[in-house]
Scaffold this motif. Structure first.
Motif: not given
Length: 188
Positions: A110-127
């Motif tokens: 995930i690149g900085k600065p991150w997009n909040d939606y993309d970050l939360m989607s990545a976390i949800g997908q990983a979980l």
């Protein structure tokens, strides 16, 4: 409650991540993940926590003094192999990305600065991916058990090894006795 460990040497980034992870919903498919976040600005302190507490996901900055994110995630994988792994970085370094995928098996870069939606989607997908992997393992074990390819004792030993690596190793003496590790032997 899904436990997440984050590591970044910059306190401002840690605070920002904690704020986003606390406020934004983490959803993947029909499942909503409640997150409990532990944040560290030192990879060594984070590894110490990983030795005593279970986490479903590790997220690390790539560039940190002393230990980069790949080295951290590699060490975390040795401690908790079933946890998902993500790397955050402000640098688009293709070699680092390839190394992270090949050596650590990260879920996302995930690149900085991150997009909040993309970050939360990545976390949800990983979980969700982690949940699916564990469920598949359990189903495969049931099939192996039913087909006689394994025994309940072997499955239990594998489960214990995942929880506490090395717990089923026994040092046998030449006379068949059990040799205790030096740390557990009585001292005079």
């Amino acid at each position: 409650m899904s436990r997440i460990l984050i590591v970044d040497d910059e306190d401002s980034i840690l605070n920002s991540l904690k704020r986003v992870l606390r406020l934004a919903p983490c959803v993947y498919g029909n499942k909503r993940y409640a997150l409990e976040v532990s944040a560290f600005n030192s990879p060594l302190a984070a590894l110490e926590a990983a030795r005593s507490e279970d986490f479903e996901l590790f997220m690390s900055d790539y560039r940190m003094p002393g230990m980069d994110g790949i080295e951290f995630l590699k060490a975390a994988k040795a401690i908790q192999p079933d946890a998902s792994r993500l790397i955050l970085s402000g640098y688009a370094d293709l070699n680092a990305l390839v190394r992270a995928v090949n050596e650590v098996g990260i879920e996302r870069f995930i690149g900085k600065p991150w997009n909040d939606y993309d970050l939360m989607s990545a976390i949800g997908q990983a979980l969700a991916h982690r949940d699916l992997m564990l469920e598949n393992r359990q189903l495969a074990n049931l099939v192996r058990l039913e087909m006689g390819d394994t025994s309940p004792e072997q499955l239990e030993a594998e489960r214990l090894e995942r929880i506490e690596p090395g717990i089923t190793d026994v040092n046998w003496g030449p006379d068949g006795s059990v040799v205790l590790d030096p740390e557990f032997q009585a001292r005079d």
